[in-house]
Design an enzyme around this catalytic site. Structure first.
Site, PDB file in Angstrom:
ATOM      1  CD  GLU A 157      -2.647   1.421   2.488  1.00 42.96           C
ATOM      2  OE1 GLU A 157      -3.488   2.351   2.509  1.00 42.96           O
ATOM      3  OE2 GLU A 157      -2.422   0.679   3.466  1.00 42.96           O
ATOM      4  CG  ASP A 214       2.775   7.536   4.578  1.00 42.27           C
ATOM      5  OD1 ASP A 214       3.393   8.616   4.767  1.00 42.27           O
ATOM      6  OD2 ASP A 214       1.589   7.495   4.230  1.00 42.27           O
ATOM      7  CG  ASP A 270      -2.401  16.079  -2.328  1.00 43.02           C
ATOM      8  OD1 ASP A 270      -3.154  16.506  -3.218  1.00 43.02           O
ATOM      9  OD2 ASP A 270      -1.778  16.815  -1.553  1.00 43.02           O
ATOM     10  CE  LYS A 293      -2.900  25.700  -6.197  1.00 33.18           C
ATOM     11  NZ  LYS A 293      -2.122  26.636  -5.343  1.00 33.18           N
ATOM     12  CG  ASP A 340     -11.607  12.054  -1.341  1.00 38.00           C
ATOM     13  OD1 ASP A 340     -10.439  11.585  -1.385  1.00 38.00           O
ATOM     14  OD2 ASP A 340     -11.843  13.238  -1.078  1.00 38.00           O
TER      15      ASP A 340
END
Length: 227
Positions: A51, A76, A125, A129, A161
């Site tokens: 993950e 992470d 994220d 932009k 999402d």
């Protein structure tokens, strides 16, 4: 989170046998000890699923609980976040869970070619932009990294999402000719989504659902072509 809590979590991570925290220099200089040797770390030949951007580690742990004969690794850079997942795995006696504290862009130094069976990307994220395109976790550069470490029939799963991230990724996959196995723009309002997509929910996902925000999902292959 206060600095004291962060320090406490960093200290606990250092004592967990399921957490690996290499320096960036160790990784880029080829001194990461488990690249190509993850079977030795887990002491078995079970499939390896990772993950990326694992956050609190909810998906890494949730999938590992469902599939004890599969090895799961959360990646992470923020160790204070995945501390929760690492601690849960230790306290629950889950030998098929590990976490690595490093940058996602370094995964080809963490895993050897064809070493990974499947990749999960959960709520990244979207980097909306234009100047942030290079940081999107499904851009061409990242897809090429995934392609190197994935087995030929390996899957990539994107759960988000962000309608923007969903659409951007679908368009890119179509343009590259990659095989889209499943795509859904609202998994909780449509039938057919895999159970691990709807039955495992992250902390933030539960908040999104409370405000009726759509959760999207794509499952695709990048080492085989649809045409």
């Amino acid at each position: 989170m206060g600095s004291k809590n962060k320090r406490k979590r960093f200290n606990e991570n250092a004592n967990f046998n399921n957490v690996i925290q290499p320096t960036r220099e160790e990784v880029v200089e080829g001194r990461f000890p488990f690249r190509g040797k993850w079977r030795q770390f887990f002491n078995n030949d079970n499939p390896i699923i990772i993950e990326l951007g694992c956050g609190k580690g909810e998906y890494t742990v949730g999938l590992a609980q469902r599939n004890p004969n599969v090895n799961y690794i959360g990646i992470d850079i923020k160790g204070a976040r995945f501390w929760r997942g690492a601690k849960t795995a230790v306290e629950s006696g889950m030998p098929n869970v590990a976490f690595v504290r490093t940058q996602i862009e370094l995964i080809t130094f963490i895993f050897d070619e064809n070493e990974v069976d499947e990749i999960w990307i959960t709520f990244p994220d979207p980097q909306i932009k234009y100047k942030r395109t290079k940081h999107r976790m499904t851009n061409v550069e990242f897809l090429n990294r995934y392609k190197k470490i994935l087995k030929n029939e390996g899957f990539v799963n994107l759960k988000t999402d962000s309608e923007f991230m969903h659409g951007y990724t679908l368009g890119l996959l179509h343009g590259l000719g990659y095989e889209i196995v499943y795509a859904n723009h609202n998994i909780y309002h449509n039938l057919g989504a895999p159970s691990e997509v709807t039955e495992i929910k992250t902390f933030y996902e539960q908040q999104y659902l409370q405000i009726n925000k759509a959760i999207t999902y794509i499952r695709f292959k990048i080492n085989s072509f649809s045409n």
